[in-house]
Design a protein around this motif. Structure first.
Motif, PDB file in Angstrom:
ATOM      1  N   VAL A 102      19.636  63.995  29.780  1.00  0.00           N
ATOM      2  CA  VAL A 102      19.140  65.186  30.463  1.00  0.00           C
ATOM      3  C   VAL A 102      19.802  66.389  29.799  1.00  0.00           C
ATOM      4  CG1 VAL A 102      18.772  66.315  32.681  1.00  0.00           C
ATOM      5  CG2 VAL A 102      19.009  63.821  32.591  1.00  0.00           C
ATOM      6  N   GLU A 103      19.037  67.093  29.026  1.00  0.00           N
ATOM      7  CA  GLU A 103      19.562  68.190  28.192  1.00  0.00           C
ATOM      8  C   GLU A 103      18.424  69.168  27.949  1.00  0.00           C
ATOM      9  OE1 GLU A 103      21.107  70.706  26.362  1.00  0.00           O
ATOM     10  OE2 GLU A 103      22.607  69.165  25.930  1.00  0.00           O
ATOM     11  N   ASP A 104      18.651  70.457  28.226  1.00  0.00           N
ATOM     12  CA  ASP A 104      17.546  71.422  28.111  1.00  0.00           C
ATOM     13  C   ASP A 104      17.419  72.051  26.727  1.00  0.00           C
ATOM     14  OD1 ASP A 104      20.005  72.638  28.742  1.00  0.00           O
ATOM     15  OD2 ASP A 104      18.996  74.486  29.310  1.00  0.00           O
ATOM     16  N   GLU A 105      18.463  71.977  25.918  1.00  0.00           N
ATOM     17  CA  GLU A 105      18.346  72.567  24.582  1.00  0.00           C
ATOM     18  C   GLU A 105      17.598  71.609  23.660  1.00  0.00           C
ATOM     19  OE1 GLU A 105      22.068  74.540  23.080  1.00  0.00           O
ATOM     20  OE2 GLU A 105      22.655  74.159  25.162  1.00  0.00           O
ATOM     21  N   ALA A 106      16.407  72.058  23.258  1.00  0.00           N
ATOM     22  CA  ALA A 106      15.495  71.173  22.534  1.00  0.00           C
ATOM     23  C   ALA A 106      16.114  70.581  21.268  1.00  0.00           C
ATOM     24  CB  ALA A 106      14.206  71.920  22.191  1.00  0.00           C
ATOM     25  N   LEU A 164      24.451  63.566  30.837  1.00  0.00           N
ATOM     26  CA  LEU A 164      24.063  64.697  31.671  1.00  0.00           C
ATOM     27  C   LEU A 164      24.656  65.988  31.160  1.00  0.00           C
ATOM     28  CD1 LEU A 164      24.587  63.902  35.474  1.00  0.00           C
ATOM     29  CD2 LEU A 164      22.462  64.551  34.331  1.00  0.00           C
ATOM     30  N   ASP A 165      23.811  66.907  30.772  1.00  0.00           N
ATOM     31  CA  ASP A 165      24.274  68.249  30.456  1.00  0.00           C
ATOM     32  C   ASP A 165      24.643  68.939  31.777  1.00  0.00           C
ATOM     33  OD1 ASP A 165      24.780  70.551  28.974  1.00  0.00           O
ATOM     34  OD2 ASP A 165      22.709  71.254  29.165  1.00  0.00           O
ATOM     35  N   VAL A 166      25.473  69.987  31.706  1.00  0.00           N
ATOM     36  CA  VAL A 166      25.868  70.660  32.943  1.00  0.00           C
ATOM     37  C   VAL A 166      24.888  71.780  33.307  1.00  0.00           C
ATOM     38  CG1 VAL A 166      27.650  72.030  34.080  1.00  0.00           C
ATOM     39  CG2 VAL A 166      28.303  70.096  32.628  1.00  0.00           C
ATOM     40  N   MET A 167      24.680  72.726  32.376  1.00  0.00           N
ATOM     41  CA  MET A 167      23.801  73.859  32.663  1.00  0.00           C
ATOM     42  C   MET A 167      22.353  73.462  32.386  1.00  0.00           C
ATOM     43  SD  MET A 167      25.810  76.287  33.623  1.00  0.00           S
ATOM     44  CE  MET A 167      24.946  77.833  33.356  1.00  0.00           C
ATOM     45  N   LEU A 168      21.574  73.362  33.443  1.00  0.00           N
ATOM     46  CA  LEU A 168      20.177  72.916  33.317  1.00  0.00           C
ATOM     47  C   LEU A 168      19.293  73.759  34.231  1.00  0.00           C
ATOM     48  CD1 LEU A 168      20.849  69.089  33.688  1.00  0.00           C
ATOM     49  CD2 LEU A 168      19.891  70.134  31.630  1.00  0.00           C
ATOM     50  N   ALA A 225      33.157  67.041  25.479  1.00  0.00           N
ATOM     51  CA  ALA A 225      33.030  68.492  25.414  1.00  0.00           C
ATOM     52  C   ALA A 225      32.180  68.906  24.224  1.00  0.00           C
ATOM     53  CB  ALA A 225      34.419  69.118  25.323  1.00  0.00           C
ATOM     54  N   LYS A 226      31.300  69.878  24.468  1.00  0.00           N
ATOM     55  CA  LYS A 226      30.473  70.438  23.394  1.00  0.00           C
ATOM     56  C   LYS A 226      31.279  71.472  22.627  1.00  0.00           C
ATOM     57  CE  LYS A 226      25.879  70.291  25.489  1.00  0.00           C
ATOM     58  NZ  LYS A 226      24.823  71.142  26.081  1.00  0.00           N
ATOM     59  N   PRO A 227      31.150  71.635  21.345  1.00  0.00           N
ATOM     60  CA  PRO A 227      30.340  70.791  20.472  1.00  0.00           C
ATOM     61  C   PRO A 227      31.065  69.478  20.175  1.00  0.00           C
ATOM     62  CG  PRO A 227      31.440  72.487  19.183  1.00  0.00           C
ATOM     63  CD  PRO A 227      31.846  72.692  20.601  1.00  0.00           C
TER      64      PRO A 227
HETATM   65 CA    CA Z   1      22.194  73.283  28.923  1.00  0.00          CA
END
Ligand code: CA
Length: 230
Positions: free
Chosen positions: A10-14, A54-58, A104-106
């Motif tokens: 689940v990640e919004d950055e394409a 799971l990404d955090v900011m979605l 942690a990203k990146p």
């Molecule tokens: Ca995000």
């Protein structure tokens, strides 16, 4: 046909999503993905996944809320949070809500793969134990992950029960590296920079200690590790 591990991302950055999907598909995973939080939650609850990233900011629902809602239904589901590097707060919140691990990203692709494969290779440390009794006041049902702590019901995750079982079996201070190896299954804990163990210990203290800030059961031995003092 061999069983392909099922992964939900689940990640919004394409761009990140595409990269991760390619990576895990090449590694032999069956990958499903969602870019929206609410949809991610629905997919997570509808399918049986070996691991969820799971990404955090979605959009529509953040990763913490998703994690929380998954945990209401399943305390077995393996979940790794993808957090922002700078955000210590993210990491603590994520693991407090019951994620198994965080990265942690990146992040490096190599490390993410290692984390996911480690989660899949569950050590199953306490497989044969049905009930864990710690002293007079704590009883944990290791099958259903529920417990009685000082007369109150308390819910645990599989990982938390594994940690308690291991500490209970080995009545000595256990170093963080040993817990990473035995409970998380990291073959070479030195290559992992993680606060996962500390955060899980902090969570456990909140659940089993009278006062988490003054632990009497789950005690830190400076320079040696953690010991269960019953
Ligand atoms: Ca995000």
């Amino acid at each position: 046909m061999t069983h392909k591990p099922k992964l939900l991302i689940v990640e919004d950055e394409a761009a990140i999503l595409r990269g991760l999907t390619d990576l895990f598909t090449l590694q032999g995973f069956y990958v499903e993905s969602e870019q929206d939080g609410q949809k991610g939650l629905e997919t997570a609850l509808a399918g049986k996944f070996d691991c969820i990233l799971l990404d955090v900011m979605l959009p529509s629902l953040d990763g913490f809320s998703i994690c929380n809602k998954i945990r209401e239904v399943s305390r077995e589901q393996a979940i790794i949070m993808l957090t922002a590097k700078s955000s210590e707060e993210d990491i603590i919140t994520g693991l407090t809500l019951g994620a198994d691990d965080y990265i942690a990203k990146p992040f490096s692709v190599k490390e993410l793969l290692l984390r996911v494969k480690t989660i899949l290779r569950r050590t199953g440390f306490n497989e044969n134990i049905k009930t864990l009794t710690l002293g007079e006041n704590i009883t944990i049902d290791c099958v259903h992950l529920t417990g009685q702590v000082n007369g109150k019901e308390q819910l645990f995750t599989r990982r938390e029960v594994d940690i308690l079982s291991y500490l209970n079996k080995n009545q000595r201070p256990i170093p963080r590296s040993e817990l990473l190896a035995q409970i998380w299954g990291y073959n070479d804990p030195s290559e992992i920079d993680t606060r996962t163990v500390d955060i899980h210990i902090a969570k456990l203290r909140k659940k089993i200690e009278h006062k988490a800030s003054d632990p009497k059961l789950l005690v830190t031995y400076r320079g040696e590790g953690y010991k269960l003092c019953l």
